[in-house]
Design a protein around this motif. Structure first.
Motif, PDB file in Angstrom:
ATOM      1  N   PRO A  10      39.811  36.454  41.152  1.00 45.00           N
ATOM      2  CA  PRO A  10      39.972  37.758  40.370  1.00 45.00           C
ATOM      3  C   PRO A  10      41.530  38.007  40.338  1.00 45.00           C
ATOM      4  CG  PRO A  10      38.360  37.977  42.403  1.00 45.00           C
ATOM      5  CD  PRO A  10      38.854  36.203  42.325  1.00 45.00           C
ATOM      6  N   VAL A  11      42.230  37.273  40.889  1.00 43.43           N
ATOM      7  CA  VAL A  11      43.835  37.463  41.055  1.00 43.43           C
ATOM      8  C   VAL A  11      44.529  36.145  40.690  1.00 43.43           C
ATOM      9  CG1 VAL A  11      43.560  39.342  42.770  1.00 43.43           C
ATOM     10  CG2 VAL A  11      43.931  37.137  43.587  1.00 43.43           C
ATOM     11  N   ASP A  12      43.914  35.240  39.968  1.00 40.06           N
ATOM     12  CA  ASP A  12      44.683  34.182  39.523  1.00 40.06           C
ATOM     13  C   ASP A  12      45.813  34.225  38.618  1.00 40.06           C
ATOM     14  OD1 ASP A  12      43.440  32.062  40.824  1.00 40.06           O
ATOM     15  OD2 ASP A  12      42.064  31.550  39.052  1.00 40.06           O
ATOM     16  N   THR A  13      45.550  35.327  37.709  1.00 38.65           N
ATOM     17  CA  THR A  13      46.863  35.592  36.838  1.00 38.65           C
ATOM     18  C   THR A  13      47.638  36.361  37.445  1.00 38.65           C
ATOM     19  OG1 THR A  13      45.134  35.858  35.006  1.00 38.65           O
ATOM     20  CG2 THR A  13      47.177  36.815  34.601  1.00 38.65           C
ATOM     21  N   ASP A  14      47.455  37.213  38.403  1.00 42.93           N
ATOM     22  CA  ASP A  14      48.414  38.229  39.230  1.00 42.93           C
ATOM     23  C   ASP A  14      49.348  36.937  39.863  1.00 42.93           C
ATOM     24  OD1 ASP A  14      47.396  40.359  38.293  1.00 42.93           O
ATOM     25  OD2 ASP A  14      45.627  40.180  39.852  1.00 42.93           O
ATOM     26  N   LEU A  15      48.487  35.844  40.690  1.00 45.66           N
ATOM     27  CA  LEU A  15      49.385  34.971  41.489  1.00 45.66           C
ATOM     28  C   LEU A  15      50.316  34.230  40.587  1.00 45.66           C
ATOM     29  CD1 LEU A  15      46.502  33.882  43.966  1.00 45.66           C
ATOM     30  CD2 LEU A  15      48.422  34.872  44.464  1.00 45.66           C
ATOM     31  N   CYS A  16      49.818  33.764  39.397  1.00 48.91           N
ATOM     32  CA  CYS A  16      50.785  33.206  38.478  1.00 48.91           C
ATOM     33  C   CYS A  16      51.957  34.007  38.161  1.00 48.91           C
ATOM     34  CB  CYS A  16      50.099  32.757  36.949  1.00 48.91           C
ATOM     35  SG  CYS A  16      48.797  31.475  37.420  1.00 48.91           S
ATOM     36  N   ILE A  17      51.822  35.281  37.857  1.00 46.09           N
ATOM     37  CA  ILE A  17      52.946  36.124  37.894  1.00 46.09           C
ATOM     38  C   ILE A  17      53.841  36.143  39.031  1.00 46.09           C
ATOM     39  CG2 ILE A  17      53.707  38.512  37.211  1.00 46.09           C
ATOM     40  CD1 ILE A  17      51.078  38.856  35.789  1.00 46.09           C
ATOM     41  N   LEU A  18      53.202  36.289  40.129  1.00 40.43           N
ATOM     42  CA  LEU A  18      53.828  36.163  41.655  1.00 40.43           C
ATOM     43  C   LEU A  18      55.069  35.118  41.555  1.00 40.43           C
ATOM     44  CD1 LEU A  18      52.932  37.263  44.866  1.00 40.43           C
ATOM     45  CD2 LEU A  18      53.362  34.828  44.538  1.00 40.43           C
ATOM     46  N   LEU A  55      44.147  41.111  46.266  1.00 41.28           N
ATOM     47  CA  LEU A  55      42.668  41.458  46.034  1.00 41.28           C
ATOM     48  C   LEU A  55      42.453  42.893  46.717  1.00 41.28           C
ATOM     49  CD1 LEU A  55      41.439  37.952  47.640  1.00 41.28           C
ATOM     50  CD2 LEU A  55      40.841  38.902  45.283  1.00 41.28           C
ATOM     51  N   VAL A  56      43.145  43.165  47.840  1.00 40.84           N
ATOM     52  CA  VAL A  56      43.099  44.736  48.259  1.00 40.84           C
ATOM     53  C   VAL A  56      43.396  45.645  47.212  1.00 40.84           C
ATOM     54  CG1 VAL A  56      43.960  46.288  49.886  1.00 40.84           C
ATOM     55  CG2 VAL A  56      43.233  44.139  50.614  1.00 40.84           C
ATOM     56  N   SER A  57      44.471  45.301  46.337  1.00 44.91           N
ATOM     57  CA  SER A  57      45.055  46.207  45.462  1.00 44.91           C
ATOM     58  C   SER A  57      43.845  46.348  44.270  1.00 44.91           C
ATOM     59  CB  SER A  57      46.397  45.384  44.730  1.00 44.91           C
ATOM     60  OG  SER A  57      47.471  45.456  45.859  1.00 44.91           O
ATOM     61  N   ARG A  58      43.454  45.286  43.978  1.00 34.97           N
ATOM     62  CA  ARG A  58      42.454  45.337  42.872  1.00 34.97           C
ATOM     63  C   ARG A  58      41.166  45.953  43.237  1.00 34.97           C
ATOM     64  NH1 ARG A  58      43.782  44.253  38.055  1.00 34.97           N
ATOM     65  NH2 ARG A  58      45.573  42.865  37.756  1.00 34.97           N
ATOM     66  N   GLY A  59      40.777  45.681  44.620  1.00 36.02           N
ATOM     67  CA  GLY A  59      39.574  46.262  44.898  1.00 36.02           C
ATOM     68  C   GLY A  59      39.509  47.744  45.408  1.00 36.02           C
ATOM     69  N   THR A  60      40.819  48.118  45.437  1.00 39.27           N
ATOM     70  CA  THR A  60      41.132  49.703  45.553  1.00 39.27           C
ATOM     71  C   THR A  60      41.578  50.332  44.468  1.00 39.27           C
ATOM     72  OG1 THR A  60      43.234  49.343  46.461  1.00 39.27           O
ATOM     73  CG2 THR A  60      41.439  49.534  47.963  1.00 39.27           C
ATOM     74  N   MET A  61      41.783  49.571  43.204  1.00 36.37           N
ATOM     75  CA  MET A  61      41.969  50.012  41.907  1.00 36.37           C
ATOM     76  C   MET A  61      41.072  49.823  40.864  1.00 36.37           C
ATOM     77  SD  MET A  61      45.224  51.696  42.356  1.00 36.37           S
ATOM     78  CE  MET A  61      46.244  51.566  40.727  1.00 36.37           C
ATOM     79  N   LEU A  62      39.724  50.125  41.205  1.00 35.62           N
ATOM     80  CA  LEU A  62      38.719  49.587  40.103  1.00 35.62           C
ATOM     81  C   LEU A  62      38.756  49.864  38.845  1.00 35.62           C
ATOM     82  CD1 LEU A  62      35.809  49.301  42.660  1.00 35.62           C
ATOM     83  CD2 LEU A  62      37.153  47.593  42.130  1.00 35.62           C
ATOM     84  N   ASP A  63      39.183  51.337  38.712  1.00 33.77           N
ATOM     85  CA  ASP A  63      39.198  52.004  37.297  1.00 33.77           C
ATOM     86  C   ASP A  63      40.374  51.916  36.803  1.00 33.77           C
ATOM     87  OD1 ASP A  63      39.844  53.625  39.337  1.00 33.77           O
ATOM     88  OD2 ASP A  63      38.976  55.497  38.292  1.00 33.77           O
TER      89      ASP A  63
END
Length: 323
Positions: A10-18, A55-63
């Motif tokens: 769920p955060v693959d793209t985010d990790l590449c940016i990181l 993952l916590v960020s995306r799990g708490t920012m669903l919309d």
């Protein structure tokens, strides 16, 4: 067996940016320090800690889309973790980590200490620029905890009177504090309730403890190739972990070997054998499973999503590597 990196889908793209951003955040004003830091960031780490933050960020920012501050928190988390590894390797006189030479073995202790300080300073600067006092307090506490954990480990070297409770407290300082506080910080940046923020902290705390206990078990059950460092290195250095503490309850001879700091030929090999012959590893597995199960319980307030499921699956992954 599921790989840990597949759980980060769920955060693959985010990790590449990181990874791209980390190189830029280090900066090029100090070429040797930058080279040391880039060596670490390129050493093939799993990026577990920033992945949990994301993952916590995306799990708490669903919309909603996660914010640049969420991304920066993940980057800060990895910088703090990496800085602690550099200092740990100096203290432990380690030559290898993740199957590659350590910064201290390549550049010397002086540069390694400065590189760690540099990364801590850089992370503190970017942390302050998040403009969120509560998050600043949480991550500043982590840096203090790292020092506390390292001091305690140093003071307790070859100390056979160390209790499981003291071991868990040290494990919190050295490992779980960063995961707990950064998980809570990610929730705070999402504007979650005080109750959910507290639960996210508890998830990170128990996950971090399970993860550290798992690593301590692998020091006795995995090969040097899998570990990326010499097997049994913790015991050799006098760092007494859960398998050893439990084993000493059954094998009094183990304490004798430890107290004389493996000064006689064959002492360390015999100590490793005694741990294997005892129930120390199995009892440590049970302790890790206990904390992994507790971690999952604290995710109940999160709405179902790919990210919240990944956080749950990560606890299963930690336990699955024990068998």
């Amino acid at each position: 067996m599921t790989s840990v990196t597949s759980l980060f889908a769920p955060v693959d793209t985010d990790l590449c940016i990181l990874v791209e951003n980390l190189q830029q955040l280090i900066g090029a004003r100090h070429p040797i320090l930058s080279a040391a830091a880039e060596h670490l960031f390129g050493a093939g780490g799993k990026r577990l800690r920033p992945a949990i933050v994301l993952l916590v960020s995306r799990g708490t920012m669903l919309d909603r889309e996660i914010t640049p501050r969420h991304r920066r928190l993940a980057e800060i988390t990895e910088m703090i973790h990496t800085a602690s590894l550099v200092h740990d390797d100096v203290v432990d006189e380690s030559a290898i980590r993740r199957s590659v030479p350590t910064v201290n073995s390549l550049f010397g202790n002086r540069i390694a200490v400065l590189a760690g300080d540099f990364l801590f300073a850089q992370s503190s600067w970017y942390l302050a620029n998040l403009d969120n006092l509560e998050v600043v307090k949480l991550l500043s506490e982590v840096i203090r905890d790292f020092a506390e954990g390292e001091i305690r480990q140093g003071l307790n070297c070859f100390d056979t009177s160390l209790s499981i409770e003291a071991y868990l407290e040290k494990s919190y300082y050295k490992t779980a504090s960063l995961i707990a506080n950064s998980s809570k910080a990610a929730g705070l940046l999402s504007g979650v309730s005080a109750d959910l923020a507290k639960d996210l902290y508890a998830y990170g705390r128990h996950f971090g403890l399970a993860f550290q206990i798992r690593d301590d078990i692998l020091d006795f059950t995995a090969s040097t190739e899998v570990l990326g460092k010499p097997a049994g290195s913790d015991l050799a250095g006098g760092n007494l972990t859960a398998p050893v503490l439990y084993a000493m309850e059954e094998k009094p001879d183990l304490a004798v070997l430890i107290e004389r700091e493996f000064s006689q030929a064959g002492d360390l090999d015999r100590a490793m054998e005694l741990v294997q012959e005892s129930n120390g590893i199995e009892r440590s597995r049970e302790l890790a499973i206990h904390h992994a199960r507790l971690a999952v319980q604290y995710l109940k307030q999160l709405k179902p999503s790919e990210s919240s499921q990944a956080l749950m699956d990560l606890t299963d992954y930690v336990v699955s590597r024990l068998y």
